[in-house]
Scaffold this motif. Structure first.
Motif, PDB file in Angstrom:
ATOM      1  N   GLN A   1       1.983   4.219  16.853  1.00  0.00           N
ATOM      2  CA  GLN A   1       3.093   3.470  16.292  1.00  0.00           C
ATOM      3  C   GLN A   1       4.405   4.251  16.290  1.00  0.00           C
ATOM      4  O   GLN A   1       5.347   3.895  15.630  1.00  0.00           O
ATOM      5  CB  GLN A   1       2.753   3.053  14.856  1.00  0.00           C
ATOM      6  N   GLY A   2       4.461   5.350  17.030  1.00  0.00           N
ATOM      7  CA  GLY A   2       5.692   6.124  17.076  1.00  0.00           C
ATOM      8  C   GLY A   2       5.947   6.789  15.739  1.00  0.00           C
ATOM      9  O   GLY A   2       5.062   7.366  15.146  1.00  0.00           O
ATOM     10  N   ASP A   3       7.167   6.709  15.261  1.00  0.00           N
ATOM     11  CA  ASP A   3       7.528   7.373  14.013  1.00  0.00           C
ATOM     12  C   ASP A   3       7.312   6.486  12.792  1.00  0.00           C
ATOM     13  O   ASP A   3       7.698   6.852  11.692  1.00  0.00           O
ATOM     14  CB  ASP A   3       9.005   7.806  14.065  1.00  0.00           C
ATOM     15  N   TYR A   4       6.714   5.325  12.982  1.00  0.00           N
ATOM     16  CA  TYR A   4       6.575   4.368  11.890  1.00  0.00           C
ATOM     17  C   TYR A   4       5.154   4.402  11.350  1.00  0.00           C
ATOM     18  O   TYR A   4       4.200   4.349  12.106  1.00  0.00           O
ATOM     19  CB  TYR A   4       6.937   2.962  12.368  1.00  0.00           C
ATOM     20  N   GLN A   5       5.049   4.487  10.051  1.00  0.00           N
ATOM     21  CA  GLN A   5       3.735   4.697   9.460  1.00  0.00           C
ATOM     22  C   GLN A   5       3.614   4.046   8.086  1.00  0.00           C
ATOM     23  O   GLN A   5       4.303   4.437   7.154  1.00  0.00           O
ATOM     24  CB  GLN A   5       3.500   6.196   9.312  1.00  0.00           C
ATOM     25  N   PRO A   6       2.757   3.039   7.910  1.00  0.00           N
ATOM     26  CA  PRO A   6       2.496   2.510   6.576  1.00  0.00           C
ATOM     27  C   PRO A   6       1.488   3.405   5.856  1.00  0.00           C
ATOM     28  O   PRO A   6       0.829   4.244   6.465  1.00  0.00           O
ATOM     29  CB  PRO A   6       1.894   1.137   6.867  1.00  0.00           C
ATOM     30  N   ARG A   7       1.370   3.212   4.578  1.00  0.00           N
ATOM     31  CA  ARG A   7       0.413   4.001   3.797  1.00  0.00           C
ATOM     32  C   ARG A   7      -1.013   3.525   4.049  1.00  0.00           C
ATOM     33  O   ARG A   7      -1.943   4.328   4.159  1.00  0.00           O
ATOM     34  CB  ARG A   7       0.743   3.882   2.317  1.00  0.00           C
ATOM     35  N   ARG A   8      -1.207   2.236   4.089  1.00  0.00           N
ATOM     36  CA  ARG A   8      -2.534   1.659   4.279  1.00  0.00           C
ATOM     37  C   ARG A   8      -2.454   0.517   5.292  1.00  0.00           C
ATOM     38  O   ARG A   8      -1.410  -0.121   5.444  1.00  0.00           O
ATOM     39  CB  ARG A   8      -3.077   1.084   2.961  1.00  0.00           C
ATOM     40  N   VAL A   9      -3.552   0.258   5.957  1.00  0.00           N
ATOM     41  CA  VAL A   9      -3.676  -0.906   6.825  1.00  0.00           C
ATOM     42  C   VAL A   9      -4.850  -1.730   6.306  1.00  0.00           C
ATOM     43  O   VAL A   9      -5.966  -1.222   6.177  1.00  0.00           O
ATOM     44  CB  VAL A   9      -3.928  -0.507   8.294  1.00  0.00           C
ATOM     45  N   LEU A  10      -4.593  -2.986   5.984  1.00  0.00           N
ATOM     46  CA  LEU A  10      -5.641  -3.893   5.535  1.00  0.00           C
ATOM     47  C   LEU A  10      -5.930  -4.891   6.649  1.00  0.00           C
ATOM     48  O   LEU A  10      -5.017  -5.548   7.148  1.00  0.00           O
ATOM     49  CB  LEU A  10      -5.210  -4.654   4.277  1.00  0.00           C
ATOM     50  N   VAL A  11      -7.187  -4.988   7.043  1.00  0.00           N
ATOM     51  CA  VAL A  11      -7.614  -5.975   8.029  1.00  0.00           C
ATOM     52  C   VAL A  11      -8.471  -7.001   7.312  1.00  0.00           C
ATOM     53  O   VAL A  11      -9.491  -6.656   6.700  1.00  0.00           O
ATOM     54  CB  VAL A  11      -8.424  -5.317   9.170  1.00  0.00           C
ATOM     55  N   LEU A  12      -8.048  -8.258   7.340  1.00  0.00           N
ATOM     56  CA  LEU A  12      -8.787  -9.330   6.681  1.00  0.00           C
ATOM     57  C   LEU A  12      -9.105 -10.411   7.705  1.00  0.00           C
ATOM     58  O   LEU A  12      -8.204 -11.045   8.257  1.00  0.00           O
ATOM     59  CB  LEU A  12      -7.968  -9.927   5.534  1.00  0.00           C
ATOM     60  N   GLU A  13     -10.378 -10.607   7.959  1.00  0.00           N
ATOM     61  CA  GLU A  13     -10.818 -11.590   8.959  1.00  0.00           C
ATOM     62  C   GLU A  13     -11.038 -12.940   8.294  1.00  0.00           C
ATOM     63  O   GLU A  13     -11.801 -13.058   7.337  1.00  0.00           O
ATOM     64  CB  GLU A  13     -12.097 -11.122   9.634  1.00  0.00           C
TER      65      GLU A  13
END
Length: 242
Positions: free
Chosen positions: A218-230
């Motif tokens: 993601q280059g220089d961009y970074q969230p704290r968490r990633v949530l995947v909801l199916e």
């Protein structure tokens, strides 16, 4: 935020994953976390999310116009930039004290049944936050929750209009959707990025897993968490009258 995400995981163990990223750059990106919601059947919508807490007594959002010291930029501008670079939909998530004066005038969900508790956690399109910042006295729960598409956050997973927009986009050549929560046409991804899918598979029944290579993707961009909801097939089976 972490407690709420873990509760989501607990209630949707078989269909959700929480991925912890290797670095936390929320101070420079204006993004608390990302949500990927959808499935291989209807595609995935990517949300860039900034969280704000309502003042317990005043009912407003004191940090809504927060300026980041490190960059000198406003958080909302950083969120827009992040979303533009990643193909995400920028939204705000509001944590709201359950005020006694909350009423059905604040209910913008497609469901006709007013559920007060669902307004404890809500989602707002970034254009509605921009409106609140541009108008004096509008940075409150009351004024913001009278605006279009400021809805309970469950709507991201269950709203028939959102699912219908995803399904239509998956059938088109450019996979752009007239998404109800997007300021412009939203991109619908036919599949999850390989690194997120791999981390999701590796997580299994664990509550979270480190996504160590997210920065490289993601280059220089970074969230704290990633949530995947199916989403489930039942949630995706919407009708034209929904």
């Amino acid at each position: 935020t972490d407690l709420l995400l873990l509760e989501l995981k607990r209630q949707n163990r078989s269909r959700s994953s929480i991925i912890q990223t290797s670095l936390h750059q929320e101070k420079t990106t204006g993004t608390d976390w990302e949500w990927w919601i959808g499935s291989s059947r209807v595609g995935w919508v990517r949300y860039a999310v900034q969280a704000k807490r309502a003042h317990k007594y005043k009912g407003n959002y004191p940090s809504l116009n927060h300026k980041v010291k490190l960059s000198g930029e406003y958080q909302i501008d950083l969120l827009k930039d992040y979303a533009s670079k990643t193909g995400a939909i920028p939204v705000y998530c509001f944590y709201n004290y359950p005020y006694s004066w909350v009423s059905n005038v604040h209910w913008r969900c497609c469901s006709p049944t007013f559920e007060r508790d669902q307004l404890s956690c809500t989602i707002a399109p970034i254009k509605q936050v921009s409106w609140a910042l541009a108008n004096h006295g509008c940075r409150s729960f009351d004024r913001l929750h009278r605006r279009p598409w400021v809805v309970p956050w469950r709507c991201l997973a269950y709203c028939p209009k959102i699912r219908r927009a995803q399904t239509a986009a998956m059938k088109s050549d450019d996979r752009a959707a007239a998404h109800p929560l997007a300021t412009n046409l939203a991109r619908v991804f036919p599949e999850l990025p390989a690194k997120i899918e791999a981390a999701r598979t590796q997580a299994g029944d664990n509550s979270s897993i480190l996504l160590s290579s997210a920065k490289a993707e993601q280059g220089d961009y970074q969230p704290r968490r990633v949530l995947v909801l199916e989403t489930s097939p039942e949630d995706e089976n919407v009708t034209d009258n929904a």
